[in-house]
Design a protein around this motif. Sequence first.
Motif, PDB file in Angstrom:
ATOM      1  N   SER A  81       3.726   6.466   1.846  1.00  0.00           N
ATOM      2  CA  SER A  81       3.556   6.315   0.396  1.00  0.00           C
ATOM      3  C   SER A  81       2.471   5.276   0.109  1.00  0.00           C
ATOM      4  CB  SER A  81       4.873   5.879  -0.249  1.00  0.00           C
ATOM      5  OG  SER A  81       5.879   6.844  -0.030  1.00  0.00           O
ATOM      6  N   GLY A  82       1.796   5.449  -1.048  1.00  0.00           N
ATOM      7  CA  GLY A  82       0.769   4.486  -1.438  1.00  0.00           C
ATOM      8  C   GLY A  82       1.381   3.178  -1.919  1.00  0.00           C
ATOM      9  N   GLY A  83       0.550   2.132  -1.979  1.00  0.00           N
ATOM     10  CA  GLY A  83       1.017   0.833  -2.442  1.00  0.00           C
ATOM     11  C   GLY A  83       0.926   0.711  -3.963  1.00  0.00           C
ATOM     12  N   MET A  84       1.656  -0.224  -4.530  1.00  0.00           N
ATOM     13  CA  MET A  84       1.655  -0.472  -5.973  1.00  0.00           C
ATOM     14  C   MET A  84       0.334  -1.119  -6.404  1.00  0.00           C
ATOM     15  SD  MET A  84       4.544   0.436  -7.460  1.00  0.00           S
ATOM     16  CE  MET A  84       4.591  -0.608  -8.925  1.00  0.00           C
ATOM     17  N   GLY A  85      -0.150  -0.687  -7.585  1.00  0.00           N
ATOM     18  CA  GLY A  85      -1.318  -1.333  -8.165  1.00  0.00           C
ATOM     19  C   GLY A  85      -0.935  -2.624  -8.888  1.00  0.00           C
ATOM     20  N   TYR A  86      -1.949  -3.374  -9.332  1.00  0.00           N
ATOM     21  CA  TYR A  86      -1.708  -4.642 -10.041  1.00  0.00           C
ATOM     22  C   TYR A  86      -2.250  -4.458 -11.459  1.00  0.00           C
ATOM     23  CZ  TYR A  86      -0.874  -9.691 -10.218  1.00  0.00           C
ATOM     24  OH  TYR A  86      -0.379 -10.934 -10.520  1.00  0.00           O
ATOM     25  N   PRO A  87      -1.389  -4.098 -12.427  1.00  0.00           N
ATOM     26  CA  PRO A  87      -1.879  -3.775 -13.781  1.00  0.00           C
ATOM     27  C   PRO A  87      -2.615  -4.935 -14.440  1.00  0.00           C
ATOM     28  CG  PRO A  87       0.433  -3.152 -13.501  1.00  0.00           C
ATOM     29  CD  PRO A  87       0.057  -3.957 -12.316  1.00  0.00           C
ATOM     30  N   ARG A  88      -2.171  -6.134 -14.231  1.00  0.00           N
ATOM     31  CA  ARG A  88      -2.743  -7.282 -14.934  1.00  0.00           C
ATOM     32  C   ARG A  88      -4.205  -7.512 -14.571  1.00  0.00           C
ATOM     33  NH1 ARG A  88      -0.271 -13.421 -14.624  1.00  0.00           N
ATOM     34  NH2 ARG A  88      -1.807 -14.420 -15.998  1.00  0.00           N
ATOM     35  N   GLY A  90      -6.014  -5.166 -12.701  1.00  0.00           N
ATOM     36  CA  GLY A  90      -6.664  -3.890 -12.336  1.00  0.00           C
ATOM     37  C   GLY A  90      -6.719  -3.649 -10.855  1.00  0.00           C
ATOM     38  N   GLY A  91      -5.773  -4.210 -10.124  1.00  0.00           N
ATOM     39  CA  GLY A  91      -5.758  -4.034  -8.668  1.00  0.00           C
ATOM     40  C   GLY A  91      -5.342  -2.626  -8.263  1.00  0.00           C
ATOM     41  N   GLU A  92      -5.786  -2.244  -7.083  1.00  0.00           N
ATOM     42  CA  GLU A  92      -5.537  -0.887  -6.585  1.00  0.00           C
ATOM     43  C   GLU A  92      -4.697  -0.964  -5.310  1.00  0.00           C
ATOM     44  OE1 GLU A  92      -8.214   2.668  -4.632  1.00  0.00           O
ATOM     45  OE2 GLU A  92      -9.023   1.601  -6.385  1.00  0.00           O
ATOM     46  N   GLY A  93      -3.600  -0.240  -5.286  1.00  0.00           N
ATOM     47  CA  GLY A  93      -2.732  -0.228  -4.108  1.00  0.00           C
ATOM     48  C   GLY A  93      -3.366   0.516  -2.948  1.00  0.00           C
ATOM     49  N   GLY A  94      -2.954   0.155  -1.737  1.00  0.00           N
ATOM     50  CA  GLY A  94      -3.491   0.811  -0.543  1.00  0.00           C
ATOM     51  C   GLY A  94      -2.961   2.216  -0.371  1.00  0.00           C
ATOM     52  N   ARG A  95      -3.757   3.048   0.235  1.00  0.00           N
ATOM     53  CA  ARG A  95      -3.351   4.428   0.487  1.00  0.00           C
ATOM     54  C   ARG A  95      -2.370   4.471   1.666  1.00  0.00           C
ATOM     55  NH1 ARG A  95      -7.199   9.760   0.980  1.00  0.00           N
ATOM     56  NH2 ARG A  95      -5.589  11.161   1.807  1.00  0.00           N
ATOM     57  N   ARG A 130      -2.260  -7.343  -4.843  1.00  0.00           N
ATOM     58  CA  ARG A 130      -1.767  -8.673  -5.209  1.00  0.00           C
ATOM     59  C   ARG A 130      -2.960  -9.558  -5.549  1.00  0.00           C
ATOM     60  NH1 ARG A 130      -1.455  -7.868   0.243  1.00  0.00           N
ATOM     61  NH2 ARG A 130      -2.326  -9.499   1.601  1.00  0.00           N
ATOM     62  N   VAL A 131      -2.670 -10.760  -5.982  1.00  0.00           N
ATOM     63  CA  VAL A 131      -3.733 -11.654  -6.437  1.00  0.00           C
ATOM     64  C   VAL A 131      -4.713 -11.963  -5.315  1.00  0.00           C
ATOM     65  CG1 VAL A 131      -4.226 -13.958  -7.376  1.00  0.00           C
ATOM     66  CG2 VAL A 131      -2.238 -12.672  -8.191  1.00  0.00           C
ATOM     67  N   SER A 132      -4.183 -12.181  -4.118  1.00  0.00           N
ATOM     68  CA  SER A 132      -5.068 -12.537  -2.994  1.00  0.00           C
ATOM     69  C   SER A 132      -5.812 -11.337  -2.427  1.00  0.00           C
ATOM     70  CB  SER A 132      -4.244 -13.202  -1.887  1.00  0.00           C
ATOM     71  OG  SER A 132      -3.213 -12.322  -1.450  1.00  0.00           O
ATOM     72  N   ALA A 133      -5.357 -10.127  -2.722  1.00  0.00           N
ATOM     73  CA  ALA A 133      -6.030  -8.918  -2.229  1.00  0.00           C
ATOM     74  C   ALA A 133      -5.809  -7.819  -3.254  1.00  0.00           C
ATOM     75  CB  ALA A 133      -5.472  -8.518  -0.867  1.00  0.00           C
ATOM     76  N   LEU A 134      -6.779  -7.694  -4.176  1.00  0.00           N
ATOM     77  CA  LEU A 134      -6.624  -6.731  -5.262  1.00  0.00           C
ATOM     78  C   LEU A 134      -6.600  -5.288  -4.752  1.00  0.00           C
ATOM     79  CD1 LEU A 134      -8.859  -8.271  -8.073  1.00  0.00           C
ATOM     80  CD2 LEU A 134      -6.373  -8.308  -7.851  1.00  0.00           C
ATOM     81  N   LYS A 135      -7.271  -5.031  -3.647  1.00  0.00           N
ATOM     82  CA  LYS A 135      -7.224  -3.681  -3.059  1.00  0.00           C
ATOM     83  C   LYS A 135      -6.334  -3.740  -1.825  1.00  0.00           C
ATOM     84  CE  LYS A 135     -10.065   0.167  -1.412  1.00  0.00           C
ATOM     85  NZ  LYS A 135      -9.416   1.141  -2.291  1.00  0.00           N
ATOM     86  N   GLY A 136      -5.193  -3.099  -1.924  1.00  0.00           N
ATOM     87  CA  GLY A 136      -4.240  -3.115  -0.809  1.00  0.00           C
ATOM     88  C   GLY A 136      -4.788  -2.376   0.402  1.00  0.00           C
ATOM     89  N   ALA A 173      -0.303  15.716   7.810  1.00  0.00           N
ATOM     90  CA  ALA A 173       0.380  15.188   6.612  1.00  0.00           C
ATOM     91  C   ALA A 173      -0.431  14.008   6.083  1.00  0.00           C
ATOM     92  CB  ALA A 173       1.800  14.761   6.931  1.00  0.00           C
ATOM     93  N   GLU A 174      -0.930  14.128   4.837  1.00  0.00           N
ATOM     94  CA  GLU A 174      -1.759  13.084   4.243  1.00  0.00           C
ATOM     95  C   GLU A 174      -0.895  12.015   3.569  1.00  0.00           C
ATOM     96  OE1 GLU A 174      -5.335  14.168   2.068  1.00  0.00           O
ATOM     97  OE2 GLU A 174      -4.953  16.269   2.573  1.00  0.00           O
ATOM     98  N   GLY A 175      -1.405  10.802   3.621  1.00  0.00           N
ATOM     99  CA  GLY A 175      -0.734   9.711   2.937  1.00  0.00           C
ATOM    100  C   GLY A 175      -0.961   9.764   1.433  1.00  0.00           C
ATOM    101  N   GLY A 176      -0.052   9.172   0.663  1.00  0.00           N
ATOM    102  CA  GLY A 176      -0.170   9.169  -0.793  1.00  0.00           C
ATOM    103  C   GLY A 176      -1.194   8.143  -1.270  1.00  0.00           C
ATOM    104  N   LEU A 177      -1.784   8.396  -2.447  1.00  0.00           N
ATOM    105  CA  LEU A 177      -2.762   7.475  -3.026  1.00  0.00           C
ATOM    106  C   LEU A 177      -2.057   6.230  -3.565  1.00  0.00           C
ATOM    107  CD1 LEU A 177      -5.016  10.000  -5.002  1.00  0.00           C
ATOM    108  CD2 LEU A 177      -5.504   8.922  -2.796  1.00  0.00           C
ATOM    109  N   GLY A 178      -2.765   5.114  -3.487  1.00  0.00           N
ATOM    110  CA  GLY A 178      -2.228   3.882  -4.044  1.00  0.00           C
ATOM    111  C   GLY A 178      -2.301   3.886  -5.567  1.00  0.00           C
ATOM    112  N   GLY A 179      -1.537   3.007  -6.184  1.00  0.00           N
ATOM    113  CA  GLY A 179      -1.519   2.931  -7.639  1.00  0.00           C
ATOM    114  C   GLY A 179      -2.846   2.447  -8.205  1.00  0.00           C
ATOM    115  N   THR A 180      -3.379   3.170  -9.194  1.00  0.00           N
ATOM    116  CA  THR A 180      -4.634   2.810  -9.865  1.00  0.00           C
ATOM    117  C   THR A 180      -4.444   2.997 -11.366  1.00  0.00           C
ATOM    118  OG1 THR A 180      -5.523   5.061  -9.698  1.00  0.00           O
ATOM    119  CG2 THR A 180      -6.006   3.566  -7.868  1.00  0.00           C
ATOM    120  N   LEU A 181      -5.510   2.750 -12.094  1.00  0.00           N
ATOM    121  CA  LEU A 181      -5.478   2.933 -13.546  1.00  0.00           C
ATOM    122  C   LEU A 181      -5.169   4.385 -13.906  1.00  0.00           C
ATOM    123  CD1 LEU A 181      -5.926   1.738 -16.375  1.00  0.00           C
ATOM    124  CD2 LEU A 181      -8.367   2.281 -16.114  1.00  0.00           C
TER     125      LEU A 181
END
Length: 436
Positions: A81-88, A90-95, A130-136, A173-181
């Motif tokens: 599964s993809g990682g959660m994005g950071y709405p505050r 605009g972070g993007e979760g890892g695939r 997360r704050v220290s790594a906006l792109k998971g 089997a492909e992994g899911g996309l991370g959370g984005t806008l």
Amino acid sequence: MRLCSSEHAKHGLRRSRHPLRRNIAPVAAGDVQIPAPSLSSFCFLGRESWSKIPMVRCSCVLFRKYGNFTDKLRLFTKGGSGGMGYPRLGGEGGRGGDVWVIADKKMTLKQLKDKYPKKRFVAGGGANSRVSALKGSKGKDYEIPVPVGITITDENDKIIGELNKEKERILVAEGGLGGTLLTNFLPLKGQKRVIHLDLKLIADVGLVGFPNAGKSSLLSQVSHAKPLIADYAFTTLKPELGKIMYQDFKQISVADLPGLIEGAHLNQGMGHKFLKHIERTRQLLFVVDVSGFQLSSQTHYRSAFETIILLTKELELYKEELQTKPALLAVNKMDLPNAQDRFHELMNQLQNPKDFLGLLDKNMIPERIIEFQHIIPISAITRKGIDELKNCIRKSLDEQDNKENNAYHKKQLLNLRNSNAISYSEPPSKHAVPHS
């Protein structure tokens, strides 16, 4: 043999002081002889005494079956599964990680089944933003090692791909996309897929013949393989591989396959389990008994010529492409009485097949008669003709290699000429600067 106290405990056996146990005959089960009450002893026992006698469990090694060789396997795969994005921010979760199937010469389907009994393969999930790594970071991929010569299909029997060379890989089997806008910063789940691994044995030469034609004996003579050899039919219940070693260190793999019977294309006998392995052999080596073949007293006797015709017909009915493979013929058991006369008769029939096909049933006659590159009389017992057969196999494969290389080079040259012709025929660009 008698078991001591510790051995009784090891095998879960109890001593019995029942007086009838003195007349018990031992019964072999695996490597241990376990006492079993005789039927005559039971006649004197009441219902209560009967229930007190320990049960005897026979080992499964008493039964010879095809199940020891695994040629099909069903697996569950799931991308991470993809990682959660950071709405505050605009972070993007890892695939999520992907699931790959990779060819490995050292692996077998049985080893894969034993190593992963649950047959479930799930890739790692993507890291959250997360704050220290906006792109998971991307999740860890899962690599499934499988033997070379695997066909991968889905639940609907649709072919996903084939692995014919070492280190080849296929994404299953492909992994899911991370959370984005675009996804409101919510991750997507990985792809779930049930896949089927179908092994079609790869070998340079496949031995084709009816049961008890001497294929296993021949394999033991031309290679270091030690297949089961006996004087009854169906001794080979699973494919056996051997390698012919030559003085210049050239190696040729040979596959001894379970014997065919009439109706194999309808999946009778070993049927499709046999025929599908022939698809992945470069050449066929027909092995026939010079004196003919008869499976049992209830079946028809077939001469050596009829045997070849029937084998050809079974290949044709299963898949016509099998008849286009280069083929050799080994006429075995030339040490038998009158074998030379029978061999001359067979050669006359093969040189003029149309004169003898009229004597056969129309259902037995194939559309195309296989033309053998070499016909070698042999005896797997006395080794007569074995060296000549090995030389013919080598010569035939070398000729095939040369043809394949020449065809490949011609194709490459044709593609190069076509690409050059296209480039010369293209009109000049509007922005091209003319030469003065």
